[in-house]
Design a protein around this motif. Structure first.
Motif, PDB file in Angstrom:
ATOM      1  N   ILE A   1       0.861  -1.186   0.000  1.00  0.00           N
ATOM      2  CA  ILE A   1       0.000   0.000   0.000  1.00  0.00           C
ATOM      3  C   ILE A   1       0.897   1.236   0.000  1.00  0.00           C
ATOM      4  O   ILE A   1       2.015   1.195   0.517  1.00  0.00           O
ATOM      5  N   PRO A   2       0.421   2.357  -0.602  1.00  0.00           N
ATOM      6  CA  PRO A   2       1.231   3.569  -0.630  1.00  0.00           C
ATOM      7  C   PRO A   2       1.502   4.082   0.788  1.00  0.00           C
ATOM      8  O   PRO A   2       0.717   3.824   1.709  1.00  0.00           O
ATOM      9  N   ILE A   3       2.590   4.820   0.936  1.00  0.00           N
ATOM     10  CA  ILE A   3       2.976   5.351   2.246  1.00  0.00           C
ATOM     11  C   ILE A   3       1.863   6.216   2.838  1.00  0.00           C
ATOM     12  O   ILE A   3       1.506   6.086   4.010  1.00  0.00           O
ATOM     13  N   SER A   4       1.286   7.079   1.997  1.00  0.00           N
ATOM     14  CA  SER A   4       0.274   7.999   2.522  1.00  0.00           C
ATOM     15  C   SER A   4      -0.932   7.227   3.063  1.00  0.00           C
ATOM     16  O   SER A   4      -1.449   7.529   4.150  1.00  0.00           O
ATOM     17  N   GLU A   5      -1.362   6.211   2.342  1.00  0.00           N
ATOM     18  CA  GLU A   5      -2.504   5.417   2.795  1.00  0.00           C
ATOM     19  C   GLU A   5      -2.174   4.727   4.127  1.00  0.00           C
ATOM     20  O   GLU A   5      -2.966   4.742   5.076  1.00  0.00           O
ATOM     21  N   GLY A   6      -0.981   4.145   4.193  1.00  0.00           N
ATOM     22  CA  GLY A   6      -0.578   3.411   5.390  1.00  0.00           C
ATOM     23  C   GLY A   6      -0.455   4.309   6.612  1.00  0.00           C
ATOM     24  O   GLY A   6      -0.987   3.984   7.685  1.00  0.00           O
ATOM     25  N   VAL A   7       0.207   5.442   6.442  1.00  0.00           N
ATOM     26  CA  VAL A   7       0.391   6.350   7.579  1.00  0.00           C
ATOM     27  C   VAL A   7      -0.964   6.902   8.029  1.00  0.00           C
ATOM     28  O   VAL A   7      -1.238   7.013   9.228  1.00  0.00           O
ATOM     29  N   GLY A   8      -1.815   7.209   7.078  1.00  0.00           N
ATOM     30  CA  GLY A   8      -3.160   7.674   7.408  1.00  0.00           C
ATOM     31  C   GLY A   8      -3.912   6.636   8.224  1.00  0.00           C
ATOM     32  O   GLY A   8      -4.549   6.954   9.242  1.00  0.00           O
ATOM     33  N   LYS A   9      -3.808   5.383   7.816  1.00  0.00           N
ATOM     34  CA  LYS A   9      -4.503   4.292   8.517  1.00  0.00           C
ATOM     35  C   LYS A   9      -3.931   4.074   9.914  1.00  0.00           C
ATOM     36  O   LYS A   9      -4.681   3.763  10.847  1.00  0.00           O
ATOM     37  N   LEU A  10      -2.630   4.204  10.060  1.00  0.00           N
ATOM     38  CA  LEU A  10      -2.008   4.017  11.383  1.00  0.00           C
ATOM     39  C   LEU A  10      -2.547   5.042  12.384  1.00  0.00           C
ATOM     40  O   LEU A  10      -2.968   4.691  13.486  1.00  0.00           O
ATOM     41  N   PHE A  11      -2.534   6.317  11.988  1.00  0.00           N
ATOM     42  CA  PHE A  11      -2.965   7.355  12.930  1.00  0.00           C
ATOM     43  C   PHE A  11      -4.474   7.353  13.136  1.00  0.00           C
ATOM     44  O   PHE A  11      -4.957   7.792  14.187  1.00  0.00           O
ATOM     45  N   ALA A  12      -5.217   6.839  12.156  1.00  0.00           N
ATOM     46  CA  ALA A  12      -6.672   6.752  12.306  1.00  0.00           C
ATOM     47  C   ALA A  12      -7.059   5.750  13.401  1.00  0.00           C
ATOM     48  O   ALA A  12      -8.223   5.661  13.795  1.00  0.00           O
TER      49      ALA A  12
ATOM     50  N   ILE B   1      -7.290  10.592  15.037  1.00  0.00           N
ATOM     51  CA  ILE B   1      -6.328  11.491  14.401  1.00  0.00           C
ATOM     52  C   ILE B   1      -6.386  11.334  12.878  1.00  0.00           C
ATOM     53  O   ILE B   1      -6.370  10.223  12.354  1.00  0.00           O
ATOM     54  N   LYS B   2      -6.454  12.470  12.201  1.00  0.00           N
ATOM     55  CA  LYS B   2      -6.489  12.463  10.743  1.00  0.00           C
ATOM     56  C   LYS B   2      -5.210  13.138  10.239  1.00  0.00           C
ATOM     57  O   LYS B   2      -4.826  14.199  10.733  1.00  0.00           O
ATOM     58  N   ILE B   3      -4.554  12.486   9.272  1.00  0.00           N
ATOM     59  CA  ILE B   3      -3.331  13.063   8.703  1.00  0.00           C
ATOM     60  C   ILE B   3      -3.685  13.814   7.424  1.00  0.00           C
ATOM     61  O   ILE B   3      -4.443  13.325   6.585  1.00  0.00           O
ATOM     62  N   LEU B   4      -3.126  15.006   7.283  1.00  0.00           N
ATOM     63  CA  LEU B   4      -3.351  15.837   6.093  1.00  0.00           C
ATOM     64  C   LEU B   4      -2.040  15.911   5.302  1.00  0.00           C
ATOM     65  O   LEU B   4      -0.959  15.845   5.883  1.00  0.00           O
ATOM     66  N   TRP B   5      -2.182  16.081   3.997  1.00  0.00           N
ATOM     67  CA  TRP B   5      -1.019  15.974   3.099  1.00  0.00           C
ATOM     68  C   TRP B   5      -0.822  17.252   2.306  1.00  0.00           C
ATOM     69  O   TRP B   5      -1.208  17.315   1.134  1.00  0.00           O
ATOM     70  N   PRO B   6      -0.180  18.238   2.868  1.00  0.00           N
ATOM     71  CA  PRO B   6      -0.019  19.490   2.114  1.00  0.00           C
ATOM     72  C   PRO B   6       1.063  19.438   1.038  1.00  0.00           C
ATOM     73  O   PRO B   6       1.154  20.362   0.235  1.00  0.00           O
ATOM     74  N   HIS B   7       1.876  18.376   1.007  1.00  0.00           N
ATOM     75  CA  HIS B   7       2.976  18.322   0.020  1.00  0.00           C
ATOM     76  C   HIS B   7       2.891  17.042  -0.804  1.00  0.00           C
ATOM     77  O   HIS B   7       3.800  16.227  -0.826  1.00  0.00           O
ATOM     78  N   GLU B   8       1.743  16.872  -1.454  1.00  0.00           N
ATOM     79  CA  GLU B   8       1.509  15.659  -2.239  1.00  0.00           C
ATOM     80  C   GLU B   8       2.332  15.634  -3.525  1.00  0.00           C
ATOM     81  O   GLU B   8       2.881  16.645  -3.935  1.00  0.00           O
ATOM     82  N   CYS B   9       2.359  14.461  -4.150  1.00  0.00           N
ATOM     83  CA  CYS B   9       3.122  14.266  -5.382  1.00  0.00           C
ATOM     84  C   CYS B   9       2.661  15.214  -6.492  1.00  0.00           C
ATOM     85  O   CYS B   9       1.463  15.438  -6.669  1.00  0.00           O
TER      86      CYS B   9
END
Ligand SMILES: [Mg+2]
Ligand SMILES: [Zn+2]
Length: 221
Positions: A44-55, A129-137
């Motif tokens: 799974i992509p890093i962003s998806e995984g990190v989002g799921k961890l903190f959720a 906790i929700k992670i936000l991604w201000p510096h996306e690809c």
């Protein structure tokens, strides 16, 4: 002579170990290890995984988690001297981190300001906790990095004749390393740079980084 610019990772590079993993180990939400393994196996992509961890962590634990992260983080030897060296030489330092603002910013506070600090953001307004991604690809990266290091390098160096030096330790630094003119690498990234034939040198402390950068600058003069 093209101008050196430094892009430095945070977790496992400036700090001795990974802060997200430390937080998960400490608070141990059910199922976090499977998600971590999926990220590392690139399933799974890093962003998806990190989002799921903190959720998995309640927003109400904000203070407790933040305090733990700050107290637990160990800064790698020579980092303060490294920052001072770059300042004296007028070499820009950008921190590019896949970590989260609520721990990255307070841990680095006494060493800054930097030319830029890029990391993911957090939202504690919901139940979890929700992670936000201000510096996306950007359009050239398809990896769903979360905090996209190659995109940041492209943005920072646009229109500049720069000599880009990437410092990092892990799989999340690899795409940035491929774009760099020179890489200071440890751990997984060091092995990958060797495998990919990327121009690099290993390091243990930031004193090693100071020496390596001094040498690179001398060679180019
Ligand atoms: Mg790292
Ligand atoms: Zn990306």
């Amino acid at each position: 002579m093209s101008k050196p610019i430094i892009y430095c990772d945070f977790d496992g590079t400036i700090t001795e170990s990974d802060n997200i993993i430390a937080i998960m180990k400490k608070f141990n939400p059910p199922g976090w290890e499977q998600i971590k393994d999926q990220i590392l196996a690139q399933e799974i992509p890093i962003s998806e995984g990190v989002g799921k961890l903190f959720a998995k962590l309640p927003s109400a634990m904000r203070e407790e988690i933040t305090r733990f992260a700050i107290e637990n983080a160990k800064i790698r030897e020579g980092f303060a001297e490294f920052v001072n060296y770059l300042r004296e030489e007028g070499i820009p330092l950008y921190i590019v981190s896949g970590g989260i603002d609520f721990f990255v910013i307070p841990i680095l506070e006494k060493y800054g300001p930097f030319d830029g600090l890029f990391c993911n953001h957090s939202d504690f307004s919901g139940e979890y906790i929700k992670i936000l991604w201000p510096h996306e690809c950007d359009s050239l990266c398809k990896n769903e990095c979360g905090c996209c290091k190659p995109s940041i390098i492209r943005k920072v160096t646009k229109g500049k004749d720069s000599y880009n030096i990437v410092i990092g330790d892990s799989v999340t630094d690899l795409e940035a390393a491929k774009q760099a003119d020179f890489v200071l690498a440890r751990d997984f990234l060091e092995a990958k740079c060797a495998e990919w034939g990327i121009h690099h040198q290993g390091f243990t402390t930031f004193y090693d980084c100071i020496e390596a950068i001094k040498n690179r600058i001398e060679v180019k003069k």
